[in-house]
Enzyme design. Sequence first.
Site, mmCIF file in Angstrom:
data_model
loop_
_atom_site.group_PDB
_atom_site.id
_atom_site.type_symbol
_atom_site.label_atom_id
_atom_site.label_comp_id
_atom_site.label_asym_id
_atom_site.label_seq_id
_atom_site.Cartn_x
_atom_site.Cartn_y
_atom_site.Cartn_z
ATOM 1 N N LYS A 5 3.114 6.689 -1.672
ATOM 2 C CA LYS A 5 2.107 7.449 -2.410
ATOM 3 C C LYS A 5 0.690 7.187 -1.887
ATOM 4 O O LYS A 5 -0.125 8.094 -1.762
ATOM 5 C CB LYS A 5 2.180 7.106 -3.905
ATOM 6 C CG LYS A 5 1.140 7.830 -4.765
ATOM 7 C CD LYS A 5 1.478 7.694 -6.252
ATOM 8 C CE LYS A 5 1.377 6.280 -6.762
ATOM 9 N NZ LYS A 5 -0.021 5.796 -6.858
ATOM 10 N N ARG B 195 9.189 -4.422 -11.185
ATOM 11 C CA ARG B 195 8.592 -3.112 -10.951
ATOM 12 C C ARG B 195 9.643 -2.011 -10.993
ATOM 13 O O ARG B 195 9.413 -0.937 -11.539
ATOM 14 C CB ARG B 195 7.872 -3.092 -9.597
ATOM 15 C CG ARG B 195 6.552 -3.841 -9.597
ATOM 16 C CD ARG B 195 5.600 -3.285 -8.570
ATOM 17 N NE ARG B 195 6.145 -3.336 -7.221
ATOM 18 C CZ ARG B 195 5.970 -4.349 -6.394
ATOM 19 N NH1 ARG B 195 5.286 -5.410 -6.785
ATOM 20 N NH2 ARG B 195 6.472 -4.317 -5.186
ATOM 21 N N ARG C 122 1.873 -11.382 -0.590
ATOM 22 C CA ARG C 122 1.255 -11.107 -1.882
ATOM 23 C C ARG C 122 2.243 -11.460 -2.994
ATOM 24 O O ARG C 122 3.453 -11.298 -2.822
ATOM 25 C CB ARG C 122 0.870 -9.630 -1.999
ATOM 26 C CG ARG C 122 -0.203 -9.173 -1.032
ATOM 27 C CD ARG C 122 -0.627 -7.758 -1.393
ATOM 28 N NE ARG C 122 -1.613 -7.222 -0.483
ATOM 29 C CZ ARG C 122 -1.346 -6.435 0.553
ATOM 30 N NH1 ARG C 122 -0.081 -6.115 0.817
ATOM 31 N NH2 ARG C 122 -2.298 -5.965 1.326
ATOM 32 N N ARG D 183 6.928 -7.823 3.951
ATOM 33 C CA ARG D 183 5.515 -7.717 4.312
ATOM 34 C C ARG D 183 4.797 -9.064 4.236
ATOM 35 O O ARG D 183 4.963 -9.818 3.282
ATOM 36 C CB ARG D 183 4.798 -6.721 3.382
ATOM 37 C CG ARG D 183 5.287 -5.304 3.539
ATOM 38 C CD ARG D 183 4.406 -4.279 2.870
ATOM 39 N NE ARG D 183 4.275 -4.443 1.433
ATOM 40 C CZ ARG D 183 4.001 -3.456 0.596
ATOM 41 N NH1 ARG D 183 3.848 -2.220 1.060
ATOM 42 N NH2 ARG D 183 3.886 -3.672 -0.698
ATOM 43 N N ARG E 41 1.957 6.937 -17.407
ATOM 44 C CA ARG E 41 2.931 5.909 -17.044
ATOM 45 C C ARG E 41 4.076 5.814 -18.051
ATOM 46 O O ARG E 41 5.060 5.117 -17.803
ATOM 47 C CB ARG E 41 2.243 4.549 -16.923
ATOM 48 C CG ARG E 41 1.289 4.455 -15.739
ATOM 49 C CD ARG E 41 0.802 3.049 -15.535
ATOM 50 N NE ARG E 41 -0.118 2.924 -14.415
ATOM 51 C CZ ARG E 41 0.239 2.815 -13.139
ATOM 52 N NH1 ARG E 41 1.517 2.822 -12.829
ATOM 53 N NH2 ARG E 41 -0.659 2.691 -12.189
#
Length: 228
Positions: free
Chosen positions: A12, A182, A171, A126, A87
Site C-alpha cells: 500500500k 497484525r 524493527r 527485513r 479500521r
Amino acid sequence: MCFFYDNKGAGKGTHGPKIEGMLGIPQLSTGDMLRAAVAAKTEVGLKAAAVMKAGGLVSDDIVIGIIRDRIREPDCKFGFILDGFPRTLVQAQELDKMLAEEGACVTKVVELQVPDEVLEERICGRWIHKKSGRSYHVKYAPPKSMKLDKSGKPIPESMKDDETGEPLIQRPDDTSSALVKRLKSYHGETVPILEHYKPSGVVATVNANQGMDGVWGEVLGALKRGGN
C-alpha cells in the site's frame, strides 16, 4: 472516494502515492489530518487536542468530523484517497453516513492481497541500518556480511551495514510475534469492512504476490469504473 487495504507489507505504501499522482487527488492520512486540525485550532481540532492532553483516545466521532472538514477543501472536489480509516466495521458505517450527508460515497475499495505465509517471509526478513535508513532483506537483498546458522537463519551479530559496517536492526513490528497480532487484527477487523462494501460492487482485489509492474497493472485495472 476510494481507500486501500493491505495486510502490512503487501505494498500500500508503494502504490498509494502513485495513484495520488496519477489521478491528481489527495491521499488523506488520518494522522496527518488530526495533527493539522489540532495545529489549526479548528472546532473539532480543539476537541481532539483536549482528549489527547487528557491522555485519552480520539473518538470515531472526532475523526469523522476531521475527515468531514478536510474533504470540504477544494483539492478534494474531484475525489480523494483515504488512508488509515476506516479500521473497523462501525467506523465504516459511520463514514458512510457522513459521506452521504456530504453528497459523496465510497466508489472504490482496493485490497492488495498477499498470502499470510508470503508476508511472513517479506516482513520478518527485513533488517535496517537505523542511521541511514538503508534496508536489507535476508533473501532478496542480504548484507555482504550475513552468515547463517545451522538452521539456515541469519546470525544477528553478522548482520552489518555494507557501507559502514555498523550493526543492522529489526524493527519491533517486523518480528513473527508482531506479525501474528497484525494478521489477527487484519482478518478480524479489516476483512469485515471489505465484506460490508462488496454488495455495492466497489471492492477490487489485487494480487500483490507478484512483481511490482504486475501489481501496478492490476491496480490500474481495479481503478477503472467497474473493475474488480
